[in-house]
Design an enzyme around this catalytic site. Sequence first.
Site, PDB file in Angstrom:
ATOM      1  N   ASP A 449       5.221  -2.872  -6.324  1.00 49.91           N
ATOM      2  CA  ASP A 449       5.723  -1.672  -5.662  1.00 49.91           C
ATOM      3  C   ASP A 449       6.940  -1.998  -4.789  1.00 49.91           C
ATOM      4  OD1 ASP A 449       5.754   0.985  -4.876  1.00 49.91           O
ATOM      5  OD2 ASP A 449       3.669   1.015  -4.207  1.00 49.91           O
ATOM      6  N   ASP A 514       5.232   9.357  -8.478  1.00 49.31           N
ATOM      7  CA  ASP A 514       3.982   9.421  -7.711  1.00 49.31           C
ATOM      8  C   ASP A 514       3.259  10.737  -7.928  1.00 49.31           C
ATOM      9  OD1 ASP A 514       3.790   6.977  -6.660  1.00 49.31           O
ATOM     10  OD2 ASP A 514       4.418   7.491  -4.633  1.00 49.31           O
TER      11      ASP A 514
HETATM   12  C1  DGJ Z   1       3.574   4.064  -3.706  1.00 51.21           C
HETATM   13  C2  DGJ Z   1       3.088   4.068  -5.119  1.00 51.21           C
HETATM   14  O1  DGJ Z   1       3.926   4.800  -5.928  1.00 51.21           O
HETATM   15  C3  DGJ Z   1       1.658   4.563  -5.139  1.00 51.21           C
HETATM   16  O2  DGJ Z   1       1.207   4.690  -6.460  1.00 51.21           O
HETATM   17  C4  DGJ Z   1       0.814   3.586  -4.364  1.00 51.21           C
HETATM   18  O3  DGJ Z   1       0.814   2.350  -5.021  1.00 51.21           O
HETATM   19  C5  DGJ Z   1       1.358   3.459  -2.956  1.00 51.21           C
HETATM   20  N1  DGJ Z   1       2.756   3.171  -2.926  1.00 51.21           N
HETATM   21  C6  DGJ Z   1       0.612   2.385  -2.202  1.00 51.21           C
HETATM   22  O4  DGJ Z   1       1.141   2.157  -0.970  1.00 51.21           O
END
Ligand code: DGJ
Length: 713
Positions: A449, A514
């Site tokens: 991430d 997301d």
């Molecule tokens: C952002 C990501 O896109 C989410 O899927 C998740 O992993 C969060 N960060 C975790 O902090």
Amino acid sequence: MTAHEHVRFDAGEMTVIIACEAGAPPRFIYWGARISSSTTADMIRDLSIRQGAHGNEDDNIHPSLSLEPGLGFMGPSGISAHRDGKDWGSRFTVDQVEKSAHAVTIYASDPRTKIDMEYRIGCNPDTGLLSFTTQLTNRGDTPLSIDAMATICAPLPQHMGDIIGFTGRWGYEFQRQRLSRFSGAYLRENKRGRSSHDSFPGIILCADNAREQSGEAYGMHLAWAGNHRIRVDSISDGRCFASMGALFFPGEIKIAPGAAYESPPILAGYTASGLSALSQQFHSYVRDDILRPAVKQRPRPVHYNSWEAVYFNHDTAQLMAMADKAAAIGVERFVLDDGWFGSRRNDSLGLGDWTVSAEVYPDGLKPLIDHVTGLGMEMGIWFEPEMANPNSDIVRAHPEWVLGIEGIDQISFRKQVALDIARPEVSQYLFDHIDAILKEYDIGYIKWDMNRDISHPGGAGGYARSHAHVQALYALMARIRAAHPALEIESCASGGGRCDMGILAHTDRIWASDTNDAIDRQAVQRGASYFLPLNIIGAHVGPRKCHVTGRTLSIEMRTATAIMGHMGAEMNLLTEPQSDIAVLKKGIALYKRHRDLLHSGDHVRLDTADYLNAFGVVAGDKSEALFSVAYLKSHVATLPPPLQFAGLDAGAVYHLRLIWPHGWKAAVTPSIAERLNLADGTAFTGEALMKAGLQLPLSLPETVLLFHLARQD
Ligand code: DGJ
């Protein structure tokens, strides 16, 4: 090859010809529809002779591959380099050309400014997709600053009247913007330190009548996971130039004597057969040339991701119960998201401290991982290596590792800061900790991430480090992969903030957004499909009520939307309605039945009214296809229109079946689905399906129908 010839590639639907005359700058003289060998490069060159014009230079100036300032060309510049303000006016002329079957390197230089250029051009023999990489070498004895450098500047035909660019935001990436080309510059600059949610580094120029199955189009993508500049210049003499390159902060790129700067690659395609055909060239590139064979050969496993189920509230017993449910519905990879390490109980704490939390996992991760693997699933785990919370042991111990500009407070951004991973000791720290986890535990997958923009990328010595950050990231990923060859990595940056073919060279999947809202996902995934194939686009079935939009959508719609990607589920399997979980289980089975087709076939988007989103995947030999039709919102007409399929074998007979949702009934019955018993299927010729089309039944807004077509041999 001597330097007075033309470089020419004829492949796929296109021909490209680049003039490489000794003593002259290398230049495109043709890139467009394929021409036969009886049409020579000289003919094309002669046909393109331009002249001077009143109020302009007496004779035409040929644009070069870099549009460097020494040409005296009044259009855009592709390069801005100098030595303390001197040696800025390069004009690169061809020295030598090396050609192999599918690639060429053009060596050019300017002895006055002491700069060498190496233009490396590849051509895929099947699709005609071109790749361009440009290397600049400083032959002087003082450092050379590069303020700007496009990988390549490509002249495009003037009848490419439309620009399709990509905008968006967190939770709504890959939104297409189609506009008419205008006099002046279309400019997108991304300084976020990642390829960004709002400016995907891809662009399409097409004829204003180009549609999904017809019309001319050029596509360009910058394979770079960092800052970029995209330009389309429509200049006063009528010509059009498209260019892309990494974007630099002041002083960021300073080349020592004898050293070189290598640009990120541009991938560039041409088609006369519409936008879907253009996309297929890029999809082949990702699938055949970027993805590692081991990943390609393995069916893309169904994911379960813990994020929207538990967020930071990790509890081994609950996660084990979730794993039981996941395995029972057919999940194949269980990914433990943020919150397993250090003091990371919320997003303001512990990021950067990559040791398993003894508070949450007193016996380490082994019990959970053994449970997951014991259920026959693979274990995956979340990292965000480039970042740290100020409130973490690592930042307390090494405040000097944080990127920033001295004297300016960091902009607050998800309560975290970016680390200067271009410092060897930072990369070493990250490698050691990731490697230790991978060595200790049976983990096959990392979700990597990256949750903030790098707004103040100042590093050691006060220099900007955004570019160096991306290079260090690539190197770190490569090192981890070399140490753990079977490991797969997903690129996530708060969803789709880092989805590009630069990062894909080091990863195996992208987390496209997301948002798990299936309506928005239809748009995100359609936008992403212009350049990226379905097998790398992560798509999850989220909770009944979407956490990002608050919208409640049926499990059938959510499932169908995730099937058309690299499928996963991300919800609390213990608390979501069990009737939904039962439908999801059927959807996972359906995905497994069709994933080989979905992940290898030709992606075909259909032109429809905007309340529909219709697309499909057709097997390379046209023996089979799966089409998805989403009814996004209400429509004015009482009934939707016929759906004209595409990409099928016109002369073949196909067995057409409505395969999802199971037991589906039209909003008003009987519809064509019941009358023709489409659940069992009926035979039609490909021609009928493509030319006459299928009258779509009346379905409610926010539903998706999946149709399967099997050729009857
Ligand atoms: C952002 C990501 O896109 C989410 O899927 C998740 O992993 C969060 N960060 C975790 O902090």
